[in-house]
Design a protein around this motif. Structure first.
Motif, PDB file in Angstrom:
ATOM      1  N   HIS A   1     -29.316  21.273 -68.543  1.00 45.52           N
ATOM      2  CA  HIS A   1     -30.009  22.534 -68.824  1.00 45.52           C
ATOM      3  C   HIS A   1     -31.516  22.422 -68.613  1.00 45.52           C
ATOM      4  O   HIS A   1     -32.120  23.277 -67.951  1.00 45.52           O
ATOM      5  CB  HIS A   1     -29.710  23.017 -70.249  1.00 45.52           C
ATOM      6  CG  HIS A   1     -30.493  24.245 -70.573  1.00 45.52           C
ATOM      7  ND1 HIS A   1     -30.149  25.482 -70.089  1.00 45.52           N
ATOM      8  CD2 HIS A   1     -31.638  24.420 -71.266  1.00 45.52           C
ATOM      9  CE1 HIS A   1     -31.042  26.365 -70.487  1.00 45.52           C
ATOM     10  NE2 HIS A   1     -31.968  25.742 -71.217  1.00 45.52           N
ATOM     11  N   TYR A   2     -32.124  21.403 -69.196  1.00 44.56           N
ATOM     12  CA  TYR A   2     -33.576  21.279 -69.068  1.00 44.56           C
ATOM     13  C   TYR A   2     -33.991  21.057 -67.613  1.00 44.56           C
ATOM     14  O   TYR A   2     -35.032  21.577 -67.181  1.00 44.56           O
ATOM     15  CB  TYR A   2     -34.104  20.145 -69.961  1.00 44.56           C
ATOM     16  CG  TYR A   2     -34.283  20.544 -71.411  1.00 44.56           C
ATOM     17  CD1 TYR A   2     -35.551  20.601 -71.972  1.00 44.56           C
ATOM     18  CD2 TYR A   2     -33.201  20.830 -72.228  1.00 44.56           C
ATOM     19  CE1 TYR A   2     -35.736  20.942 -73.310  1.00 44.56           C
ATOM     20  CE2 TYR A   2     -33.360  21.175 -73.558  1.00 44.56           C
ATOM     21  CZ  TYR A   2     -34.632  21.230 -74.099  1.00 44.56           C
ATOM     22  OH  TYR A   2     -34.808  21.576 -75.418  1.00 44.56           O
ATOM     23  N   ALA A   3     -33.218  20.287 -66.849  1.00 48.47           N
ATOM     24  CA  ALA A   3     -33.549  20.079 -65.433  1.00 48.47           C
ATOM     25  C   ALA A   3     -33.488  21.402 -64.674  1.00 48.47           C
ATOM     26  O   ALA A   3     -34.406  21.729 -63.905  1.00 48.47           O
ATOM     27  CB  ALA A   3     -32.606  19.051 -64.809  1.00 48.47           C
ATOM     28  N   HIS A   4     -32.424  22.156 -64.900  1.00 47.57           N
ATOM     29  CA  HIS A   4     -32.305  23.447 -64.231  1.00 47.57           C
ATOM     30  C   HIS A   4     -33.444  24.371 -64.662  1.00 47.57           C
ATOM     31  O   HIS A   4     -34.063  25.042 -63.834  1.00 47.57           O
ATOM     32  CB  HIS A   4     -30.951  24.100 -64.537  1.00 47.57           C
ATOM     33  CG  HIS A   4     -30.752  25.386 -63.809  1.00 47.57           C
ATOM     34  ND1 HIS A   4     -30.956  26.600 -64.404  1.00 47.57           N
ATOM     35  CD2 HIS A   4     -30.385  25.626 -62.526  1.00 47.57           C
ATOM     36  CE1 HIS A   4     -30.711  27.554 -63.515  1.00 47.57           C
ATOM     37  NE2 HIS A   4     -30.375  26.989 -62.365  1.00 47.57           N
ATOM     38  N   ASN A   5     -33.726  24.385 -65.949  1.00 43.90           N
ATOM     39  CA  ASN A   5     -34.784  25.241 -66.480  1.00 43.90           C
ATOM     40  C   ASN A   5     -36.141  24.863 -65.886  1.00 43.90           C
ATOM     41  O   ASN A   5     -36.940  25.733 -65.523  1.00 43.90           O
ATOM     42  CB  ASN A   5     -34.808  25.133 -67.994  1.00 43.90           C
ATOM     43  CG  ASN A   5     -35.605  26.231 -68.686  1.00 43.90           C
ATOM     44  OD1 ASN A   5     -35.501  26.393 -69.879  1.00 43.90           O
ATOM     45  ND2 ASN A   5     -36.410  26.991 -67.968  1.00 43.90           N
TER      46      ASN A   5
END
Length: 141
Positions: free
Chosen positions: A22-26
């Motif tokens: 999630h954080y990478a995509h965000n």
């Protein structure tokens, strides 16, 4: 006494997988997420990446302290790490992200991981701070 290492490892592994995705995509697709007024997208992406690193460091420190049976310290660090999952629900404070379903689901898997860690922390705190019947009957506290 059950130290709870297996459930802790499962929860932390699930959380690490979910938050990493999630954080990478965000961070990489920051423009697809609702923006805070006045915060440039590039700055928001960097903040997301830094937040993930910091949260994950707290998770590692908490796990390490837990395996060393330094439970009070461990639970404090792990409580901070649980926020990595729970804060992702904050996306909905500024709007609904317009992202593919898989990435949208990671918001909820992050939150589920954070809640699972809270449940574990509640169990651990109750377990390690339990006053036994023998202790209750003792007059030598």
């Amino acid at each position: 006494m059950d130290k709870g290492l297996t459930p802790l490892r499962v929860i932390l592994g699930f959380s690490l997988l979910s938050t990493t995705l999630h954080y990478a995509h965000n961070a990489l697709r920051v423009a697809d997420y609702p923006q805070l007024p006045g915060v440039p997208a590039a700055a928001a992406g960097i903040a997301v990446a830094v937040a993930w690193v910091l949260f994950t460091a707290f998770g590692w420190l908490g796990y390490r302290a837990y395996t060393q049976e330094r439970y009070t310290r461990a639970l404090a660090f792990l409580l901070v790490y649980s926020l990595a999952g729970l804060v992702t629900l904050g996306h909905f404070l500024t709007g609904v992200p317009r992202i593919p379903a898989f990435w949208f689901a990671t918001i909820f898997t992050d939150a589920a991981a954070g809640l699972a860690l809270w449940a574990f922390l509640t169990w651990a705190w109750a377990t390690y701070n339990r006053v036994t019947t023998r202790d209750q009957l003792s007059t030598q506290h």
